[in-house]
Write an enzyme that holds these catalytic residues in place. Structure first.
Site, short mmCIF file in Angstrom:
data_model
loop_
_atom_site.label_atom_id
_atom_site.label_comp_id
_atom_site.label_asym_id
_atom_site.label_seq_id
_atom_site.Cartn_x
_atom_site.Cartn_y
_atom_site.Cartn_z
N SER A 200 -5.26 94.53 -26.06
CA SER A 200 -5.72 94.56 -24.67
C SER A 200 -6.48 93.28 -24.35
O SER A 200 -7.30 92.83 -25.15
CB SER A 200 -6.64 95.77 -24.49
OG SER A 200 -7.18 95.78 -23.20
N CYS A 327 -15.51 106.04 -22.82
CA CYS A 327 -14.64 107.03 -22.19
C CYS A 327 -15.22 108.42 -22.36
O CYS A 327 -15.01 109.29 -21.53
CB CYS A 327 -13.26 106.98 -22.83
SG CYS A 327 -12.80 105.33 -23.35
C1 LIG Z 1 -10.30 99.76 -25.09
C2 LIG Z 1 -9.39 100.40 -26.06
C3 LIG Z 1 -8.18 100.98 -25.66
C4 LIG Z 1 -7.74 101.02 -24.21
O1 LIG Z 1 -7.34 99.75 -23.78
P1 LIG Z 1 -6.99 99.52 -22.24
O2 LIG Z 1 -6.44 98.13 -22.20
O3 LIG Z 1 -8.26 99.68 -21.50
O4 LIG Z 1 -5.97 100.54 -21.87
C5 LIG Z 1 -7.38 101.55 -26.61
N1 LIG Z 1 -7.74 101.58 -27.90
C6 LIG Z 1 -8.89 101.04 -28.34
C7 LIG Z 1 -9.22 101.08 -29.77
C8 LIG Z 1 -9.75 100.44 -27.43
O5 LIG Z 1 -10.89 99.93 -27.86
#
Ligand SMILES: *Cc1c(COP(=O)(O)O)cnc(C)c1O
Length: 395
Positions: A200, A327
């Protein structure tokens, strides 16, 4: 009041150099990469440069990179896409309870619908699974092992290279959610022997809403059923007009994070050690959660016996910190990760997650130690908490 940002696992600010690289592709070079004219070709060219940058950091080939809206969608595409493409082989998946919700809740959803059967591996007290446990859970109908590279709450790093070797020998695909590890520790798809990998941009000082999935094309060639159907973009693997400015941001952010990685990781590990030592010295009955060795350089997760986590956060208004994951912060349930490593509800609630980043300095760390110590002392005094009540709270 200025609030010090210590929540870099939740998200990071976009670097100025990343933001300025993106702007021209919003206003001037706004073409659709699929268009058959100069505007389209210009857009396509920068999209392919971004793809090369992402591929290079992962030691992958550009054709193995599929752009997505973030790590959540990359995880979704990997898991649903593999389950659909390998349905003839089976629908057994191996994972662990410490996964990010983007994997854990998706698997539970698919399990409830009867679309897959999941073996949830136990993790040890530090949050790690072993390659032996993966080996023992493999079945003839296993189609996928999905285990995150580094944990977003406690920073624990799984032994992925060993797990990758086990999967390779068994002919089972390995997916990893590397959203927290890219730009922090080495992430090499050959060394780790992973077949699919999610990342991401906004975890590495890039924009939100964009990410990528690495999908191996050789040894083996991974089959993936697309989940978004339409314009045939991304070689049919993910439809939708490519967000050119976002992809420029992703490519530049990932490349910069990788270039700075070694220096920044050692700087952050030094600050993290200072934070940990300060808290241990000034806060009695403090537990450090996670692995002492196999950990992210910028993560520190602690539990403080005898104080409620939300009161602790309220008392620390000068710091942007999280208790558990961002979250999960909205709901009152204790962190599923801390429960999985054996913490009771009270200690799981009384946790603080520090995520250090590019803007973190020695002064900020020292201020944080003093603020936590003062807040904990005040809350313990208010509730009449004593050491005697903290049966077994230290370890
Ligand atoms: C932040 C995160 C995600 C989600 O990523 P997005 O790009 O916000 O959908 C998924 N997995 C982990 C381990 C993360 O830290």
């Amino acid at each position: 009041m200025h609030v010090h940002y210590l929540d870099h696992h939740a998200t990071t600010p976009v670097r100025e150099d990343v933001a300025s690289a993106m702007i021209p592709f919003l206003t001037k070079h706004f073409g659709n990469p699929g268009s058959p004219h100069a505007y389209g070709w210009a857009a396509e060219e920068v999209v392919e440069i971004a793809r090369e940058k992402v591929a290079r950091v992962l030691n992958a080939a550009p054709r193995e990179i599929v752009f997505t809206s973030g790590a959540t969608e990359a995880n979704d595409l990997a898991i649903r896409g593999v389950l659909a493409a390998y349905a003839a082989k089976g629908r057994h998946v191996i994972s662990a309870p410490t996964e990010h919700k983007a994997v854990r809740d998706l698997l539970r959803h698919l399990e409830n619908r009867g679309d897959c059967e999941v073996t949830w591996l136990a993790v040890d007290g530090a949050g790690r699974v072993s390659a032996d446990a993966v080996q023992a859970a493999l079945r003839p109908d296993t189609v996928l092992v999905t285990l995150m590279h580094a944990n977003n709450e406690i920073g624990t790093v799984h032994p992925l290279a060993e797990i990758g070797a086990v999967c390779k020998a068994a002919g089972v695909l390995l997916h990893t959610d590397a959203a927290q590890s890219v730009g922090k520790i080495p992430v090499d798809v050959e060394a780790l022997q992973v077949d699919l990998l999610s990342l991401s941009a906004h975890k590495v000082y890039g924009p939100k809403g964009v990410g990528a999935l690495f999908v191996r094309r050789r040894h083996p060639r991974v089959q993936l059923e697309p989940q978004l159907i339409g314009g045939g973009q991304e070689r049919g693997r993910r439809a939708g007009t490519l967000p050119v400015h976002q992809l420029v941001g992703l490519g530049v952010a990932v490349a910069l994070a990788d270039a700075d990685r070694a220096d920044e990781a050692s700087r952050l590990a030094t600050l993290r050690d200072r934070l940990e030592a300060g808290l241990r010295a000034q806060v009695p009955h403090l537990t450090v959660n996670g692995d002492r060795v196999n950990r992210l350089p910028h993560n520190l997760n602690v539990s403080v016996a005898g104080v409620p986590g939300d009161a602790l956060l309220t008392g620390l208004k000068g710091f942007a910190l999280s208790s558990g994951s961002a979250c999960a912060a909205g709901d009152r349930a204790p962190s599923h990760v801390l429960r999985a490593i054996g913490l009771d509800d009270d200690l799981a609630h009384a946790s603080l997650r520090f995520g250090l980043g590019r803007g973190t300095t020695t002064d900020i760390v020292d201020e944080a130690v003093a603020a936590v110590a003062a807040t904990v002392a005040r809350l313990r005094a208010e509730t009449g908490w004593t050491d005697a009540a903290s049966n077994g709270a230290t370890r």
